[in-house]
Enzyme design. Structure first.
Site, PDB file in Angstrom:
ATOM      1  N   ASP A  56       0.643  -1.485   0.011  1.00  0.00           N
ATOM      2  CA  ASP A  56      -0.040  -0.015  -0.131  1.00  0.00           C
ATOM      3  C   ASP A  56       0.655   1.120   0.027  1.00  0.00           C
ATOM      4  OD1 ASP A  56       0.919  -0.202   2.624  1.00  0.00           O
ATOM      5  OD2 ASP A  56      -1.000  -0.907   3.339  1.00  0.00           O
ATOM      6  N   ASN A  98      -7.854  -2.193  13.954  1.00  0.00           N
ATOM      7  CA  ASN A  98      -9.201  -2.526  13.413  1.00  0.00           C
ATOM      8  C   ASN A  98      -9.402  -3.727  12.495  1.00  0.00           C
ATOM      9  OD1 ASN A  98      -8.130  -1.685  11.035  1.00  0.00           O
ATOM     10  ND2 ASN A  98      -9.821  -0.024  10.619  1.00  0.00           N
ATOM     11  N   HIS A 116      -7.519  -4.443   9.877  1.00  0.00           N
ATOM     12  CA  HIS A 116      -6.955  -4.343   8.548  1.00  0.00           C
ATOM     13  C   HIS A 116      -5.775  -4.972   8.071  1.00  0.00           C
ATOM     14  CE1 HIS A 116      -5.097  -0.275   9.224  1.00  0.00           C
ATOM     15  NE2 HIS A 116      -4.037  -1.198   8.994  1.00  0.00           N
ATOM     16  N   GLU A 126      -9.838  -1.561   4.843  1.00  0.00           N
ATOM     17  CA  GLU A 126     -10.567  -1.273   5.843  1.00  0.00           C
ATOM     18  C   GLU A 126     -11.716  -1.897   6.165  1.00  0.00           C
ATOM     19  OE1 GLU A 126      -8.827   0.402   7.906  1.00  0.00           O
ATOM     20  OE2 GLU A 126      -8.352   2.531   7.511  1.00  0.00           O
TER      21      GLU A 126
HETATM   22  C1  GLP Z   1      -0.714  -0.099   8.463  1.00  0.00           C
HETATM   23  C2  GLP Z   1      -0.340  -0.542   7.117  1.00  0.00           C
HETATM   24  C3  GLP Z   1      -0.205  -1.945   7.133  1.00  0.00           C
HETATM   25  C4  GLP Z   1       0.615  -2.333   8.403  1.00  0.00           C
HETATM   26  C5  GLP Z   1      -0.212  -2.358   9.534  1.00  0.00           C
HETATM   27  C6  GLP Z   1       0.219  -2.272  10.910  1.00  0.00           C
HETATM   28  O1  GLP Z   1      -1.669   0.758   8.675  1.00  0.00           O
HETATM   29  N1  GLP Z   1      -1.191  -0.067   6.231  1.00  0.00           N
HETATM   30  O2  GLP Z   1       0.399  -2.362   5.804  1.00  0.00           O
HETATM   31  O3  GLP Z   1       1.215  -3.778   8.389  1.00  0.00           O
HETATM   32  O4  GLP Z   1      -1.027  -1.080   9.599  1.00  0.00           O
HETATM   33  O5  GLP Z   1       1.094  -1.303  11.365  1.00  0.00           O
HETATM   34  P1  GLP Z   1       1.796  -1.212  12.375  1.00  0.00           P
HETATM   35  O6  GLP Z   1       3.071  -2.093  12.003  1.00  0.00           O
HETATM   36  O7  GLP Z   1       2.568   0.033  12.467  1.00  0.00           O
HETATM   37  O8  GLP Z   1       1.260  -1.553  13.746  1.00  0.00           O
END
Ligand code: GLP
Length: 303
Positions: free
Chosen positions: A117, A186, A188, A193
């Site tokens: 992403d 959440n 995702h 989402e």
């Molecule tokens: C983010 C990204 C994801 C990531 C996830 C966890 O928003 N879009 O690709 O793996 O959420 O993020 P984090 O590792 O900072 O908790």
């Protein structure tokens, strides 16, 4: 009884078995793929590998990524950003430093990755962009050709067209081999989402308030400063990968991880769709796995 998760101490044999010959052997016990179905899809056991410490976890995940590139380079590697992955990429850089020059050259020659992403409207050179994050944590330390490290074009005038273009670029390679995934608070994966169906394609979408809150740290702590839109690979491309590797660390994710593995797959929890994948491995530290530990024994199926 659901068969959503198996706790194991090592990489299950079926994880490395080529797709056409997978036998779902976990913890030394032959398991028939679950006949249970959810929303018309087969629901499969998911293996959970638990690490007491985060450093050991990062090293192990990095070694899987490295081995994937050296031994299974036919399909691209799917990569994720976020805090969870920072120690993983640091461990990967250390491991690559330990290779011989010839091995490093081979790794660079075989490298091809597609990130999940990117934010819409954030310049690639902006340190808050995922492109900049990948450049500083992966491309530069590993000495990779930037042309081989693909990300969606979040700066495109038409992000919807850019998402379609990214999906087509990935499809032209045959799709992802090993897909690395983080987990949002959440539920995702990528930026899919909730609610999100299992066949949602690569697209440009609106980020939820929960996600903008979760990612505010990189934007001075202000959720309003987090971009409103992002381009993400969809569950369609993610579930089409040969293998999934979901990495979850920290107590803040314990509840969402337990729900992800225990609840029937649902659009309300996009990560729960990984239960439908025949080769999904979850790697968690003790804090993230805390709510699963309470009801699991090593090698036993969660009820
Ligand atoms: C983010 C990204 C994801 C990531 C996830 C966890 O928003 N879009 O690709 O793996 O959420 O993020 P984090 O590792 O900072 O908790």
């Amino acid at each position: 009884m659901s068969r959503s998760c198996v706790i194991t101490t090592e990489e299950p044999n079926w994880w490395l078995t080529p797709p056409a010959e997978a036998s779902c052997e976990v913890g030394g016990t032959e398991q028939e793929p679950s006949a249970e179905r959810a929303n018309g899809w087969d629901r499969q056991p998911v293996a959970l590998v638990r690490f007491a410490d985060s450093a050991g976890l990062a090293d192990w995940v990095a070694s899987l990524l490295l081995r994937d590139r050296l031994l299974r380079p036919q399909r691209p590697l799917g990569l994720a950003t976020g805090r969870t992955m920072e120690p993983v990429y640091a461990a990967l850089a250390r491991q690559v430093n330990g290779l011989t020059p010839a091995e490093r050259q081979e790794l660079r020659r075989r490298w091809c990755s597609f990130n999940l992403d990117a934010y819409v409207g954030v310049d690639r050179a902006d340190p808050r962009s995922f492109a900049a994050e990948m450049a500083s944590r992966l491309t530069t330390p590993l000495g990779l050709d930037p042309e081989r490290v693909h990300l969606p074009d979040g700066q495109a005038d038409d992000p919807h067209a850019a998402a379609e273009c990214y999906a087509a670029q990935l499809a032209a390679t045959g799709g992802i081999g090993l897909q690395l995934l983080g987990l949002g608070i959440n539920g995702h994966v990528g930026f899919n989402e909730p609610p999100c169906e299992a066949d949602a394609p690569c697209r440009c979408l609106e980020l939820s308030p929960a996600t903008r809150m979760q990612n505010a740290g990189a934007f001075g702590g202000d959720p309003e400063a987090v971009p409103q839109q992002a381009i993400t690979l969809g569950l369609r491309e993610i579930l089409a990968a040969e293998r999934l590797l979901l990495v979850v660390t920290g107590g803040a994710k314990a509840e969402v991880l337990a729900r992800t593995l225990r609840e029937p797959p649902t659009p309300e929890l996009p990560a729960s769709w990984i239960q439908l994948h025949p080769r999904a491995l979850v790697v968690a530290d003790g804090a993230a796995a805390a709510l699963l530990d309470a009801s699991c024994e090593q090698g036993e199926l969660l009820a």
